[in-house]
Design a protein around this motif. Structure first.
Motif, PDB file in Angstrom:
ATOM      1  N   GLU A   1      11.589   4.367  -2.567  1.00 46.31           N
ATOM      2  CA  GLU A   1      12.321   5.414  -1.843  1.00 46.31           C
ATOM      3  C   GLU A   1      12.391   6.691  -2.682  1.00 46.31           C
ATOM      4  O   GLU A   1      12.281   7.802  -2.148  1.00 46.31           O
ATOM      5  CB  GLU A   1      13.731   4.930  -1.495  1.00 46.31           C
ATOM      6  N   GLN A   2      12.581   6.522  -3.989  1.00 46.57           N
ATOM      7  CA  GLN A   2      12.613   7.690  -4.861  1.00 46.57           C
ATOM      8  C   GLN A   2      11.266   8.406  -4.893  1.00 46.57           C
ATOM      9  O   GLN A   2      11.201   9.636  -4.863  1.00 46.57           O
ATOM     10  CB  GLN A   2      13.027   7.272  -6.277  1.00 46.57           C
ATOM     11  N   ARG A   3      10.182   7.621  -4.939  1.00 44.58           N
ATOM     12  CA  ARG A   3       8.845   8.226  -4.921  1.00 44.58           C
ATOM     13  C   ARG A   3       8.604   8.973  -3.625  1.00 44.58           C
ATOM     14  O   ARG A   3       8.042  10.082  -3.621  1.00 44.58           O
ATOM     15  CB  ARG A   3       7.771   7.159  -5.125  1.00 44.58           C
ATOM     16  N   ALA A   4       9.034   8.378  -2.499  1.00 47.35           N
ATOM     17  CA  ALA A   4       8.855   9.027  -1.197  1.00 47.35           C
ATOM     18  C   ALA A   4       9.625  10.348  -1.147  1.00 47.35           C
ATOM     19  O   ALA A   4       9.127  11.360  -0.638  1.00 47.35           O
ATOM     20  CB  ALA A   4       9.308   8.099  -0.077  1.00 47.35           C
ATOM     21  N   LEU A   5      10.854  10.346  -1.700  1.00 45.58           N
ATOM     22  CA  LEU A   5      11.656  11.566  -1.719  1.00 45.58           C
ATOM     23  C   LEU A   5      10.998  12.629  -2.590  1.00 45.58           C
ATOM     24  O   LEU A   5      10.943  13.809  -2.227  1.00 45.58           O
ATOM     25  CB  LEU A   5      13.065  11.246  -2.231  1.00 45.58           C
ATOM     26  N   GLU A   6      10.485  12.219  -3.754  1.00 45.71           N
ATOM     27  CA  GLU A   6       9.802  13.157  -4.647  1.00 45.71           C
ATOM     28  C   GLU A   6       8.567  13.756  -3.972  1.00 45.71           C
ATOM     29  O   GLU A   6       8.295  14.949  -4.107  1.00 45.71           O
ATOM     30  CB  GLU A   6       9.410  12.445  -5.939  1.00 45.71           C
ATOM     31  N   GLN A   7       7.824  12.919  -3.232  1.00 48.36           N
ATOM     32  CA  GLN A   7       6.641  13.413  -2.532  1.00 48.36           C
ATOM     33  C   GLN A   7       7.023  14.401  -1.441  1.00 48.36           C
ATOM     34  O   GLN A   7       6.353  15.423  -1.246  1.00 48.36           O
ATOM     35  CB  GLN A   7       5.849  12.247  -1.951  1.00 48.36           C
ATOM     36  N   ASP A   8       8.122  14.109  -0.736  1.00 43.58           N
ATOM     37  CA  ASP A   8       8.591  15.021   0.310  1.00 43.58           C
ATOM     38  C   ASP A   8       8.996  16.369  -0.290  1.00 43.58           C
ATOM     39  O   ASP A   8       8.694  17.432   0.270  1.00 43.58           O
ATOM     40  CB  ASP A   8       9.786  14.420   1.054  1.00 43.58           C
ATOM     41  N   LEU A   9       9.685  16.333  -1.440  1.00 41.94           N
ATOM     42  CA  LEU A   9      10.110  17.574  -2.090  1.00 41.94           C
ATOM     43  C   LEU A   9       8.907  18.381  -2.571  1.00 41.94           C
ATOM     44  O   LEU A   9       8.880  19.607  -2.444  1.00 41.94           O
ATOM     45  CB  LEU A   9      11.034  17.260  -3.262  1.00 41.94           C
ATOM     46  N   ALA A  10       7.924  17.683  -3.133  1.00 43.35           N
ATOM     47  CA  ALA A  10       6.724  18.372  -3.600  1.00 43.35           C
ATOM     48  C   ALA A  10       5.986  19.025  -2.437  1.00 43.35           C
ATOM     49  O   ALA A  10       5.488  20.156  -2.543  1.00 43.35           O
ATOM     50  CB  ALA A  10       5.810  17.396  -4.329  1.00 43.35           C
ATOM     51  N   LEU A  11       5.915  18.318  -1.304  1.00 44.23           N
ATOM     52  CA  LEU A  11       5.268  18.884  -0.116  1.00 44.23           C
ATOM     53  C   LEU A  11       6.054  20.086   0.396  1.00 44.23           C
ATOM     54  O   LEU A  11       5.471  21.112   0.770  1.00 44.23           O
ATOM     55  CB  LEU A  11       5.153  17.814   0.973  1.00 44.23           C
ATOM     56  N   ALA A  12       7.391  19.980   0.400  1.00 42.72           N
ATOM     57  CA  ALA A  12       8.227  21.099   0.841  1.00 42.72           C
ATOM     58  C   ALA A  12       8.007  22.314  -0.045  1.00 42.72           C
ATOM     59  O   ALA A  12       7.961  23.457   0.435  1.00 42.72           O
ATOM     60  CB  ALA A  12       9.702  20.698   0.827  1.00 42.72           C
TER      61      ALA A  12
ATOM     62  N   ARG B   1       5.252  23.081  -1.693  1.00 40.46           N
ATOM     63  CA  ARG B   1       3.937  23.666  -1.380  1.00 40.46           C
ATOM     64  C   ARG B   1       3.983  24.460  -0.081  1.00 40.46           C
ATOM     65  O   ARG B   1       3.395  25.544   0.024  1.00 40.46           O
ATOM     66  CB  ARG B   1       2.879  22.567  -1.305  1.00 40.46           C
ATOM     67  N   ILE B   2       4.675  23.913   0.905  1.00 44.32           N
ATOM     68  CA  ILE B   2       4.797  24.615   2.191  1.00 44.32           C
ATOM     69  C   ILE B   2       5.537  25.933   1.996  1.00 44.32           C
ATOM     70  O   ILE B   2       5.139  26.979   2.517  1.00 44.32           O
ATOM     71  CB  ILE B   2       5.516  23.727   3.229  1.00 44.32           C
TER      72      ILE B   2
END
Length: 329
Positions: free
Chosen positions: A85-96, A98-99
Motif C-alpha cells: 500500500e505504501q508503494r502504491a501511494l508513493e507511485q501515485d504521488l510520483a505520478l501526480a 509528473r502530471i
C-alpha cells in the motif's frame, strides 16, 4: 493534523451523497464492487456517528486530514499501511508530481513584447502553488496563485484552476469577469474551507497591464522611478459565490518589470528564524531596472538561497518576473 469539525460536516455530506448515487446505481444494476463500496460508505458513516471517524483502525492514532479530504473512506494512517500500500501511494504521488510538472508553462516565454521567467519549487512532491502563462490574441495572460492547504488536495485544486482559466480566457471576457466566473465555478466545486489567493493579469504589446488580485501578495512594479507595490483589490477566490473582482491598470515603459510571488518565497525562514520578507525581495530588485526577466529571477532566487543558508523550503515557492521589452521598429 486532525480533521476539523467543519470539514467533518462536509465529508459526512459527501458520504451521504455518494451513498445516494450508489443506491441509485445498484437499483439499476448490481455488481459485487458496487455492493462492497456501499458497505464501505456505510461503515464510514457509522464512524462519523460514533465519533471515531479519522481514527486509525490499527493503531488508534490520527489519520492524516489531507488524506481524508481526498478519500473519506481512508481507515489507516500512513504508518499503518502495509508495504504494498505504501508503494502504491508513493507511485501515485510520483505520478501526480509528473502530471503537475506538465501543467507548468515553458521556463522562458516571450509574447506581446514581454519576456517572462519563473521559479517554481514544491516543498514536497506536489505543490498547491499555481503558475501559468497564456498568450491569446495580441495579449499575454499571466496567473500566479496559492491554494489553501498543502500536498495532494492542494495540487488537485491547482490543476482545477489551471483547467478553468485555460478554458475561460479564449472566451474574451474582461479580466474582472474572468476571475468572477472562475470564482463561481471554484466555489461551487470545492469544499467550504478551500479557497485560493490569485493574481490574473493581461499584458498588452503597448505596455498596458490590467491586474485582478484576489487576496494575493502584492505584485511589484519595477520602473525607472523605483519599486511600487500593487495592492490586492478583492478577497481570495472561492470564498463567496457572488463577490466582485475589480481590476487595476498599470502602464509599463520599456525595461520595466512586474514581479509576482507566493508567500512561500517571502516567508522563507533564514538560519536565525527571521523571514526573508518583502524587504528582502525589494533589496534585490532596487537598482536593477532594465535587467532581463531571467537576470532578475536568478538574482532573487540566488539571494533567497543565500538567506536560507542551505535549509530546505518549508512551503511551496513561486516567483514570476515579466519584463517589458517591446520590439523597436
Amino acid at each position: 493534523m486532525a480533521i476539523q469539525v467543519t470539514d467533518l460536516h462536509v465529508l459526512r455530506n459527501q458520504l451521504l451523497l455518494r451513498r445516494e448515487k450508489l443506491g441509485a446505481a445498484i437499483a439499476r444494476s448490481q455488481t459485487a464492487n458496487m455492493l462492497q463500496l456501499l458497505e464501505q460508505v456505510d461503515k464510514a458513516l457509522e464512524r462519523v456517528g460514533a465519533g471515531t471517524f479519522g481514527i486509525c483502525e490499527h493503531c488508534l492514532g490520527t489519520v492524516e486530514a489531507e488524506r481524508l479530504m481526498v478519500d473519506p473512506l481512508t481507515k489507516l494512517c500512513l504508518d499503518c499501511l502495509n508495504p504494498s500500500e505504501q508503494r502504491a501511494l508513493e507511485q501515485d504521488l510520483a505520478l501526480a508530481a509528473r502530471i503537475q510538472a506538465g501543467l507548468l508553462p515553458r521556463t522562458d516565454v516571450s509574447a506581446a513584447g514581454w519576456n517572462v521567467a519563473f521559479h517554481y519549487q514544491a516543498a514536497g512532491l506536489v505543490s498547491g502553488d499555481y503558475c501559468d502563462l497564456m498568450p491569446h490574441g495580441n495579449d499575454l495572460y499571466f496567473m500566479v496563485g496559492d491554494v489553501s492547504g498543502k500536498g495532494v488536495a492542494a495540487s488537485l485544486l491547482m490543476a482545477n484552476l489551471h483547467a478553468m482559466f485555460r478554458a475561460l480566457i479564449p472566451s474574451g471576457l474582461p479580466v474582472p469577469q474572468l476571475v468572477g466566473r472562475a470564482n463561481r465555478i471554484f466555489a461551487e466545486s470545492t469544499l467550504p474551507t478551500q479557497y485560493a489567493t490569485l493574481i490574473l493579469g493581461r499584458a498588452s504589446a503597448c505596455g498596458e497591464v490590467e491586474i485582478c488580485n484576489g487576496g494575493h501578495m502584492a505584485p511589484l512594479h519595477l520602473s525607472r522611478a523605483g519599486l511600487n507595490a500593487i495592492r490586492p483589490s478583492a478577497l481570495p477566490v472561492g470564498m463567496f459565490l457572488d463577490q466582485e473582482f475589480p481590476s487595476v491598470r498599470v502602464s509599463a515603459a520599456s525595461g520595466d518589470s512586474l514581479v509576482l510571488y507566493t508567500d512561500g518565497f517571502t516567508e522563507s525562514p533564514g538560519a536565525g528564524g527571521a523571514e526573508y520578507g518583502d524587504h528582502g525581495l525589494g533589496k534585490v530588485l532596487q537598482g536593477r531596472h532594465g535587467y532581463g526577466s531571467r537576470q532578475l529571477l536568478d538574482a532573487c532566487v540566488k539571494d533567497l538561497h543565500s538567506f536560507r543558508d542551505g535549509s530546505s523550503p518549508v512551503d511551496d515557492q513561486t516567483l514570476m518576473v515579466l519584463n517589458f521589452s517591446p520590439i523597436q521598429h
